[in-house]
Design a protein around this motif. Structure first.
Motif, short mmCIF file in Angstrom:
data_model
loop_
_atom_site.label_atom_id
_atom_site.label_comp_id
_atom_site.label_asym_id
_atom_site.label_seq_id
_atom_site.Cartn_x
_atom_site.Cartn_y
_atom_site.Cartn_z
N SER A 143 -5.14 -1.97 -19.43
CA SER A 143 -4.76 -1.02 -20.47
C SER A 143 -3.24 -1.28 -20.73
O SER A 143 -2.80 -1.70 -19.81
N SER A 144 -2.89 -0.64 -21.78
CA SER A 144 -1.48 -0.38 -21.84
C SER A 144 -0.75 0.13 -20.81
O SER A 144 0.23 -0.05 -20.31
N TRP A 145 -1.48 1.14 -20.39
CA TRP A 145 -0.87 1.88 -19.12
C TRP A 145 -0.69 1.11 -18.01
O TRP A 145 0.04 1.20 -17.10
N GLY A 146 -2.10 0.08 -17.78
CA GLY A 146 -1.64 -0.67 -16.50
C GLY A 146 -0.45 -1.46 -16.62
O GLY A 146 0.18 -2.00 -15.87
N ALA A 147 -0.34 -2.05 -17.89
CA ALA A 147 1.01 -2.85 -18.03
C ALA A 147 2.30 -2.05 -18.11
O ALA A 147 3.42 -2.69 -17.64
N CYS A 148 2.14 -0.76 -18.20
CA CYS A 148 3.43 0.10 -18.00
C CYS A 148 3.79 0.01 -16.78
O CYS A 148 5.16 0.59 -16.30
N ARG A 149 3.00 -0.09 -15.65
CA ARG A 149 3.35 -0.27 -14.28
C ARG A 149 4.38 -1.25 -13.91
O ARG A 149 5.53 -1.10 -12.93
N PHE A 150 4.65 -2.17 -14.80
CA PHE A 150 5.81 -3.15 -14.54
C PHE A 150 7.06 -2.77 -15.36
O PHE A 150 8.05 -3.52 -15.03
N VAL A 151 6.97 -1.77 -16.12
CA VAL A 151 8.16 -1.07 -16.65
C VAL A 151 8.80 -0.03 -16.05
O VAL A 151 9.68 0.21 -15.61
N HIS A 152 7.64 0.90 -15.64
CA HIS A 152 8.21 2.22 -15.18
C HIS A 152 8.46 1.99 -13.66
O HIS A 152 7.67 1.11 -13.07
N PRO A 153 9.06 2.65 -12.98
CA PRO A 153 9.47 2.43 -11.67
C PRO A 153 8.43 2.99 -10.51
O PRO A 153 7.67 4.17 -10.97
N ARG A 154 8.08 2.01 -9.78
CA ARG A 154 7.01 2.33 -8.99
C ARG A 154 6.96 3.62 -8.02
O ARG A 154 5.95 3.89 -7.59
N ARG A 155 8.12 4.26 -7.99
CA ARG A 155 8.20 5.46 -7.06
C ARG A 155 7.98 6.63 -8.03
O ARG A 155 8.28 7.88 -7.67
N ARG A 156 7.54 6.76 -9.25
CA ARG A 156 7.12 7.72 -10.20
C ARG A 156 5.59 7.89 -10.42
O ARG A 156 4.91 6.58 -10.44
N VAL A 157 5.06 8.78 -10.50
CA VAL A 157 3.61 9.17 -10.75
C VAL A 157 3.48 9.02 -12.17
O VAL A 157 4.39 9.40 -13.17
N PRO A 158 2.20 8.35 -12.62
CA PRO A 158 1.34 7.90 -11.90
C PRO A 158 1.35 6.14 -11.65
O PRO A 158 0.36 5.85 -11.18
N TRP A 159 2.63 5.86 -11.90
CA TRP A 159 2.85 4.41 -12.06
C TRP A 159 2.69 3.74 -10.53
O TRP A 159 2.31 2.66 -10.45
N GLY A 160 2.85 4.46 -9.71
CA GLY A 160 2.78 4.16 -8.39
C GLY A 160 1.33 4.19 -7.86
O GLY A 160 1.07 3.78 -6.53
N GLY A 161 0.61 4.30 -8.57
CA GLY A 161 -0.83 4.52 -8.05
C GLY A 161 -1.65 3.04 -7.93
O GLY A 161 -0.77 1.86 -8.49
N ARG A 162 -2.62 2.78 -7.40
CA ARG A 162 -3.17 1.52 -7.22
C ARG A 162 -3.74 0.79 -8.34
O ARG A 162 -3.78 -0.34 -8.56
N PHE A 163 -4.28 1.86 -9.42
CA PHE A 163 -5.00 1.17 -10.35
C PHE A 163 -5.92 -0.18 -10.17
O PHE A 163 -5.66 -1.20 -10.27
N ILE A 164 -6.99 0.55 -9.60
CA ILE A 164 -8.17 -0.34 -8.92
C ILE A 164 -8.93 -0.93 -10.03
O ILE A 164 -9.48 -0.17 -10.97
N GLY A 165 -9.21 -2.26 -10.13
CA GLY A 165 -9.98 -2.92 -11.14
C GLY A 165 -11.48 -2.48 -11.13
O GLY A 165 -11.84 -2.37 -10.06
N LEU A 166 -11.99 -2.80 -12.19
CA LEU A 166 -13.51 -2.27 -12.33
C LEU A 166 -14.33 -3.40 -11.44
O LEU A 166 -15.43 -2.89 -10.76
#
Length: 265
Positions: A143-166
């Motif tokens: 999702s676009s949120w999953g792509a945001c993990r590469f932009v937002h700092p991983r030390r912030r929530v919720p981007w530091g979560g695992r985002f486990i694939g289906l």
């Protein structure tokens, strides 16, 4: 909002639960919570049985009120003093509950923020009774949120979560002898923490082509193994389970969870 995270602090969810609670009260978190609640409510309203367990990132952000099951419980890694219902206090991968004892178990983003999600899922599967339902809500990496993990700092929530694939979740559930009945995603709007922008992008929710790429997925799974005619033990007929703080023990205290995140940012 910064948090220690499971990569640096492997003790408990308390390392980042406070930051997560704050995030759910911000515009972006509130919109996601409302979208998840709206999709879960029709299903949970039809559930029945004796016990319902909400395994989430916080006992104050839970969805057990959507189910009519008479004994709802929320899980917490630590004892909370403002509980208005039953609180199960334990480690997420060691629930003090018998096998096949819970009618409906809801995992609300917990797998995204624990050190060993496969063990937590196995424990949730263990306590779900035969033919019972295991409902899993998690962040969708596709999702676009999953792509945001590469932009937002991983030390912030919720981007530091695992985002486990289906696909991985499907493999785990298959090994646990669960049958997936349905999968949906919610919240197709971009991860912009602004009320005005979230409102302007609401039209994206009606774009059918984005249905598979929502920010969060909801998986409905049914347990297909176990005793074909489960025997109800005496304790299962009651409103109290050993190891659970019951409502009576917290008389006079406030509500244990927020049915909806409040309007304060």
């Amino acid at each position: 909002m910064k948090f220690a995270g499971f990569r640096q602090d492997k003790r408990t969810l308390s390392a980042f639960s406070e930051a997560l609670e704050l995030w759910w009260r911000q515009p972006l978190g509130r919109e996601l919570f409302e979208a998840e609640s709206a999709r879960l409510e029709p299903f949970l309203a039809k559930t029945f049985g004796y016990h319902f367990l909400n395994l989430g990132v916080s006992p104050h952000v839970s969805l057990e009120h959507l189910s009519p099951i008479k004994h709802p419980m929320v899980w917490s890694p630590r004892l909370v003093t403002d509980a208005g219902g039953s609180v199960l206090v334990s480690q997420p991968d060691a629930l003090p509950l018998p096998d096949d004892s819970i009618d409906v178990v809801l995992l609300h983003h917990l797998l995204d923020f624990v050190e060993t999600p496969h063990l937590v899922l196995r424990e949730a599967a263990r306590v779900t009774q035969h033919k019972g339902h295991l409902v899993i809500v998690g962040f969708n990496p596709l999702s676009s949120w999953g792509a945001c993990r590469f932009v937002h700092p991983r030390r912030r929530v919720p981007w530091g979560g695992r985002f486990i694939g289906l696909s991985r979740l499907n493999d785990w559930l298959t090994l646990l002898d669960y049958r997936i009945e349905d999968v949906e995603t919610v919240m197709c709007r971009p991860a912009v923490n602004s009320r005005s922008w979230l409102e302007k992008s609401r039209w994206l929710e009606s774009a059918g082509m984005l249905d598979r790429f929502g920010a969060a997925y909801i998986v409905w799974a049914k347990k297909e193994v176990g005793c074909s005619t489960p025997v109800r033990k005496p304790w299962q007929q009651k409103q109290f389970i050993p190891g659970v703080v019951s409502p009576a023990s917290n008389k006079g205290m406030g509500r244990m969870r927020l049915r909806r995140p409040d309007n304060k940012s």
